[in-house]
Design a protein around this motif. Structure first.
Motif, short mmCIF file in Angstrom:
data_model
loop_
_atom_site.label_atom_id
_atom_site.label_comp_id
_atom_site.label_asym_id
_atom_site.label_seq_id
_atom_site.Cartn_x
_atom_site.Cartn_y
_atom_site.Cartn_z
N UNK A 1 0.82 -1.21 0.00
CA UNK A 1 0.00 0.00 0.00
C UNK A 1 0.85 1.25 0.00
N UNK A 2 0.39 2.28 0.70
CA UNK A 2 1.15 3.54 0.65
C UNK A 2 1.92 3.80 1.94
N UNK A 3 3.06 4.44 1.77
CA UNK A 3 3.88 4.87 2.90
C UNK A 3 4.24 6.33 2.64
N UNK A 4 4.03 7.17 3.64
CA UNK A 4 4.48 8.56 3.49
C UNK A 4 5.73 8.73 4.33
N UNK A 5 6.83 9.05 3.67
CA UNK A 5 8.11 9.23 4.34
C UNK A 5 8.53 10.68 4.21
N UNK A 6 9.36 11.13 5.15
CA UNK A 6 9.91 12.49 5.01
C UNK A 6 11.37 12.36 4.61
N UNK A 7 11.74 13.11 3.56
CA UNK A 7 13.11 13.08 3.06
C UNK A 7 13.87 14.28 3.62
N UNK A 8 14.95 14.01 4.33
CA UNK A 8 15.76 15.10 4.89
C UNK A 8 16.62 15.69 3.77
N UNK A 9 16.55 17.00 3.60
CA UNK A 9 17.28 17.64 2.49
C UNK A 9 18.74 17.87 2.92
N UNK A 10 19.63 17.30 2.13
CA UNK A 10 21.07 17.38 2.41
C UNK A 10 21.75 18.32 1.43
N UNK A 11 22.97 18.78 1.76
CA UNK A 11 23.69 19.67 0.83
C UNK A 11 23.82 19.03 -0.56
N UNK A 12 23.96 19.87 -1.56
CA UNK A 12 23.94 19.38 -2.93
C UNK A 12 25.03 18.34 -3.21
N UNK A 13 26.15 18.42 -2.50
CA UNK A 13 27.23 17.47 -2.75
C UNK A 13 27.10 16.17 -1.97
N UNK A 14 26.01 16.03 -1.21
CA UNK A 14 25.85 14.85 -0.35
C UNK A 14 25.80 13.57 -1.17
N UNK A 15 26.30 12.50 -0.58
CA UNK A 15 26.27 11.20 -1.24
C UNK A 15 25.46 10.19 -0.45
N UNK A 16 24.94 10.63 0.71
CA UNK A 16 24.17 9.71 1.54
C UNK A 16 23.27 10.47 2.49
N UNK A 17 22.47 9.74 3.27
CA UNK A 17 21.47 10.37 4.13
C UNK A 17 22.06 11.28 5.20
N UNK A 18 23.31 11.04 5.57
CA UNK A 18 23.93 11.86 6.61
C UNK A 18 24.75 13.00 5.99
N UNK A 19 24.60 13.18 4.70
CA UNK A 19 25.37 14.24 4.04
C UNK A 19 26.67 13.70 3.48
N UNK A 20 27.15 12.60 4.08
CA UNK A 20 28.40 11.99 3.61
C UNK A 20 29.57 12.94 3.76
N UNK A 21 30.76 12.49 3.46
CA UNK A 21 31.93 13.37 3.56
C UNK A 21 31.99 14.31 2.36
N UNK A 22 31.08 14.07 1.41
CA UNK A 22 31.07 14.92 0.22
C UNK A 22 30.34 16.22 0.48
N UNK A 23 29.61 16.25 1.57
CA UNK A 23 28.70 17.37 1.76
C UNK A 23 29.27 18.55 2.53
N UNK A 24 30.53 18.48 2.95
CA UNK A 24 31.09 19.57 3.76
C UNK A 24 31.27 20.86 2.97
N UNK A 25 30.89 21.95 3.59
CA UNK A 25 31.11 23.24 2.94
C UNK A 25 31.68 24.21 3.95
#
Lengths: 205, 174
Positions: free
Chosen positions: B150-174
């Motif tokens: 059926x349906x699931x409503x999830x919330x997507x956490x918005x990460x920095x544009x360079x993020x590679x994963x849900x925690x922002x990854x090491x790519x996301x540092x600015x």
């Protein structure tokens, strides 16, 4: 001379002639290939690669290969609706630049949008600003983009998707250019950061 | 004169500090959202995140892990979100140095007792016609429709544009 001896001499002559022919053919082949290959210095090959091209920056001002010359640059082709490879590649360049410390500003990062129908120059400007380091955002007319894509050997193809929309298949490599606008190599999407850093260090060396 | 300046600075401090504290909190709070899990039937959606966008972008990518604890395979058929006109299921591939992105026909199969990761370089959901930019630190709702669960409503956490994963990854540092 016995008939046997005569035959031996004839055979010997044929072999010698064959040898002469082979040497001549080899010589011709070498000479020919040398003739066709680019002039000895690789720099003239590099100069032919990439340019000439004309694009526009975020303010609509014209940018050519000559405008970019004077400082080495790393150039990448993509589009702002590309949700994956484009932001990853640009973020990676920003990160590599940071790792180079002060030397990181010795080269420019250039992003060329190959989606002028959607990406207006000013929008490309605000897009590249997200990466937290100065990135030159460029685009151009369809004809200008065909010109630069050909120059860099970049594959770009618009692919229709549902609802009249489209996506763009494109080469994901980052091209490194010297301050003279000569081709100095590429950074591949899957390449290790260590290798990419060495290439950038050589570029700005 | 210095006293006046000093007093003014203190007043500013008093007024601003709580605001700063709230701002800092609100910037930090949404991050654990990516760690939240959402469940319906045998399907669990976790590590859900999206990439930030700028106003002119109009499109953005969303990623998550979909796990199926059931004995029967399921299928993610479609997605919708109030933040975009349309949400499409896409797959990205690299072929001979060329990046290709394609809509996924017929949905994404979730194997029985298995999981599928929607992640950079593979499957993702694509917001098309964003009504507002996705801003880092915020979260956006997405309703996923599965063939069985059926349906699931999830919330997507918005990460920095360079993020590679849900925690922002090491790519996301600015």
């Amino acid at each position: 001379m016995s008939p046997k001896g005569a035959r031996a001499v004839a055979a010997c002559a044929i072999v010698l002639w064959l040898a002469v022919l082979v040497v001549a053919a080899l010589g011709l082949a070498l000479w020919g290939s040398k003739d066709r290959s680019p002039p000895a210095s690789s720099s003239s090959f590099g100069a032919a690669f990439g340019g000439p091209f004309t694009l526009v920056d975020r303010n609509g001002a014209e940018v050519t290969g000559k405008t970019l010359a004077g400082k080495p640059y790393a150039i990448f082709f993509g589009f702002t609706r590309c949700p994956d490879v484009c932001p990853t590649s640009l973020a990676r360049m920003a990160r590599l630049r940071k790792q180079l410390g002060a030397a990181g500003m010795k080269f420019n990062i250039v992003f060329v949008s190959v989606d002028p129908a959607h990406d207006r120059p000013a929008a490309i400007g605000s897009y590249v600003d997200l990466f937290g380091t100065p990135i030159i955002g460029l685009t151009g007319s369809d004809a200008q983009l065909v010109q630069i894509s050909k120059g860099f050997g970049v594959y770009v193809k618009k692919v229709p998707t549902e609802g009249g929309d489209y996506t763009i298949d494109h080469t994901a490599a980052i091209y490194l250019m010297t301050a003279k606008g000569e081709f100095a190599g590429t950074i591949d999407h899957h390449e290790a950061d260590k290798v990419a850093l060495e290439k950038l260090q050589r570029l700005i060396g | 004169m210095p006293t006046i300046v000093c007093r003014a600075a203190r007043a500013v401090q008093r007024g601003v500090a709580p605001v700063l504290a709230v701002a800092a909190l609100s910037a930090v709070l949404p991050t654990p959202l990516a760690a939240e899990a959402y469940q319906a039937g045998a399907i669990t959606v976790s590590a859900a995140w999206a990439r930030e966008t700028v106003p002119a972008q109009q499109a953005g990518g969303g990623f998550m892990t979909v796990e199926n604890a059931g004995n029967r395979p399921d299928r993610l058929l479609s997605a919708t979100s109030g933040v975009a006109d349309k949400v499409a299921l896409h797959i990205v591939s690299m072929d001979g140095g060329v990046m290709r992105m394609r809509p996924v026909a017929g949905g994404i199969a979730i194997p029985a007792r298995g999981k599928i990761e929607l992640r950079p370089g593979s499957f993702h959901i694509m917001f098309m016609g964003l009504k507002a930019p996705l801003r880092r630190g915020e979260s956006v709702p997405v309703t996923l429709r599965f063939a069985r669960a059926g349906t699931i409503t999830a919330r997507l956490a918005v990460q920095p544009i360079g993020a590679m994963g849900p925690d922002g990854g090491h790519h996301g540092h600015h």
